[in-house]
Design a protein around this motif. Sequence first.
Motif, PDB file in Angstrom:
ATOM      1  N   ARG A 191       5.246  -2.858   9.687  1.00 48.16           N
ATOM      2  CA  ARG A 191       4.103  -2.870   8.774  1.00 48.16           C
ATOM      3  C   ARG A 191       4.149  -4.127   7.893  1.00 48.16           C
ATOM      4  O   ARG A 191       3.119  -4.761   7.632  1.00 48.16           O
ATOM      5  CB  ARG A 191       4.122  -1.609   7.912  1.00 48.16           C
ATOM      6  N   ALA A 192       5.363  -4.485   7.477  1.00 47.79           N
ATOM      7  CA  ALA A 192       5.511  -5.687   6.653  1.00 47.79           C
ATOM      8  C   ALA A 192       5.081  -6.934   7.425  1.00 47.79           C
ATOM      9  O   ALA A 192       4.513  -7.871   6.846  1.00 47.79           O
ATOM     10  CB  ALA A 192       6.957  -5.827   6.188  1.00 47.79           C
ATOM     11  N   ASP A 193       5.343  -6.963   8.725  1.00 40.69           N
ATOM     12  CA  ASP A 193       4.940  -8.083   9.563  1.00 40.69           C
ATOM     13  C   ASP A 193       3.415  -8.213   9.569  1.00 40.69           C
ATOM     14  O   ASP A 193       2.865  -9.322   9.430  1.00 40.69           O
ATOM     15  CB  ASP A 193       5.461  -7.860  10.986  1.00 40.69           C
ATOM     16  N   LEU A 194       2.710  -7.093   9.715  1.00 43.03           N
ATOM     17  CA  LEU A 194       1.251  -7.103   9.681  1.00 43.03           C
ATOM     18  C   LEU A 194       0.743  -7.558   8.316  1.00 43.03           C
ATOM     19  O   LEU A 194      -0.174  -8.385   8.225  1.00 43.03           O
ATOM     20  CB  LEU A 194       0.706  -5.717  10.022  1.00 43.03           C
ATOM     21  N   GLY A 244       6.938  -2.891  17.525  1.00 42.65           N
ATOM     22  CA  GLY A 244       6.949  -2.223  16.229  1.00 42.65           C
ATOM     23  C   GLY A 244       6.070  -0.986  16.250  1.00 42.65           C
ATOM     24  O   GLY A 244       5.919  -0.341  17.294  1.00 42.65           O
ATOM     25  N   PRO A 245       5.442  -0.635  15.121  1.00 42.29           N
ATOM     26  CA  PRO A 245       4.738   0.634  15.000  1.00 42.29           C
ATOM     27  C   PRO A 245       3.294   0.643  15.483  1.00 42.29           C
ATOM     28  O   PRO A 245       2.605   1.658  15.347  1.00 42.29           O
ATOM     29  CB  PRO A 245       4.777   0.886  13.486  1.00 42.29           C
ATOM     30  N   TYR A 246       2.825  -0.466  16.085  1.00 39.48           N
ATOM     31  CA  TYR A 246       1.414  -0.548  16.459  1.00 39.48           C
ATOM     32  C   TYR A 246       1.262  -0.679  17.977  1.00 39.48           C
ATOM     33  O   TYR A 246       1.381  -1.771  18.538  1.00 39.48           O
ATOM     34  CB  TYR A 246       0.748  -1.741  15.763  1.00 39.48           C
ATOM     35  N   LEU A 280      -3.954  -0.592  14.603  1.00 42.80           N
ATOM     36  CA  LEU A 280      -4.199  -1.624  13.593  1.00 42.80           C
ATOM     37  C   LEU A 280      -5.347  -1.230  12.673  1.00 42.80           C
ATOM     38  O   LEU A 280      -5.264  -1.342  11.453  1.00 42.80           O
ATOM     39  CB  LEU A 280      -4.538  -2.957  14.265  1.00 42.80           C
ATOM     40  N   ILE A 281      -6.439  -0.766  13.285  1.00 48.50           N
ATOM     41  CA  ILE A 281      -7.610  -0.392  12.499  1.00 48.50           C
ATOM     42  C   ILE A 281      -7.286   0.777  11.573  1.00 48.50           C
ATOM     43  O   ILE A 281      -7.679   0.781  10.394  1.00 48.50           O
ATOM     44  CB  ILE A 281      -8.780  -0.037  13.442  1.00 48.50           C
TER      45      ILE A 281
END
Length: 293
Positions: free
Chosen positions: A86-89, A117-119, A125-126
């Motif tokens: 999430r931090a990367d996004l 990762g988590p996506y 993402l949305i």
Amino acid sequence: MDPLGTGTTPPATAGGALWDGFSLEMTGKDVAGLERARGTLPPGTRVNVTFLATEDLGTRLDAARAVRALGLVPVPHIAARRLTSRADLEHFLGGLRAAGASAEVFAVGGDPARPLGPYPDALALIRSGLLTGHGVRHVGICGYPEGHPAIPGDVLWAALRDKADALAEQGLTGSVITQFGFDAEPVLAWIAELRRQGVTLPVRVGVPGPAGVRRLLTYATRFGVGTGAAVARKYGLSLTHLMGTAGPDRFLRDLAAGYDPDRHGAVGTHFYTFGGVTATAEWVARFRAGEGG
């Protein structure tokens, strides 16, 4: 009315309505080519900046800034499965906002078979809730008129409907950019089916920019949009002159001939440049001038 968000009203002719306000694609390494093309691209042209594994954040942000500095609209890609956290996004979105390039993005699953990762996909993402907080207002999503080599058709349709619904829930506008194709007939049939399924988002039809015949056939095979012989027959390529180049003249004219605004809704074009940003921009300018666009 400006359904595709081009900043101009499409002309009355069917063809002009399709390729006026076109968008195109570049990588982070195509900045020099884009600068050479500046005189042929209308102000406000949308330029998608891809998310390649071989390019880092700095390269992507530099490309987005260059697009904006040329009076064009950057549309950075966000590859869901390439994000590690999430931090990367958040870091990526923060960088886009600081560069003045976060208003419009293109959300795509990405190439890795397993997410880093988590996506796992664009829908994640949305639904992350992070986009609007970083200034995103419009999100492009993928469409596959001729299917996907690794994803069943019913899964693709369900994902597209879910993404359209999620955009509305997040208060975001959206559009669909399709995978490139070489035959206008299945593309138009797919858009008609999209409307029947209740998805009203504007569609930008993916168009291969001018490129070598061999390269076009290679891409067609790689992305599952037809065999060499089928592509050659529909697109007007010569299998005996593989060293030549070809543009999408026939494809665009067939698209215009079959386009029905009442049936297909808001439709435009998006050019895949295959590394030739300058050549594509110059080709489109000549084509639009010749077709009265």
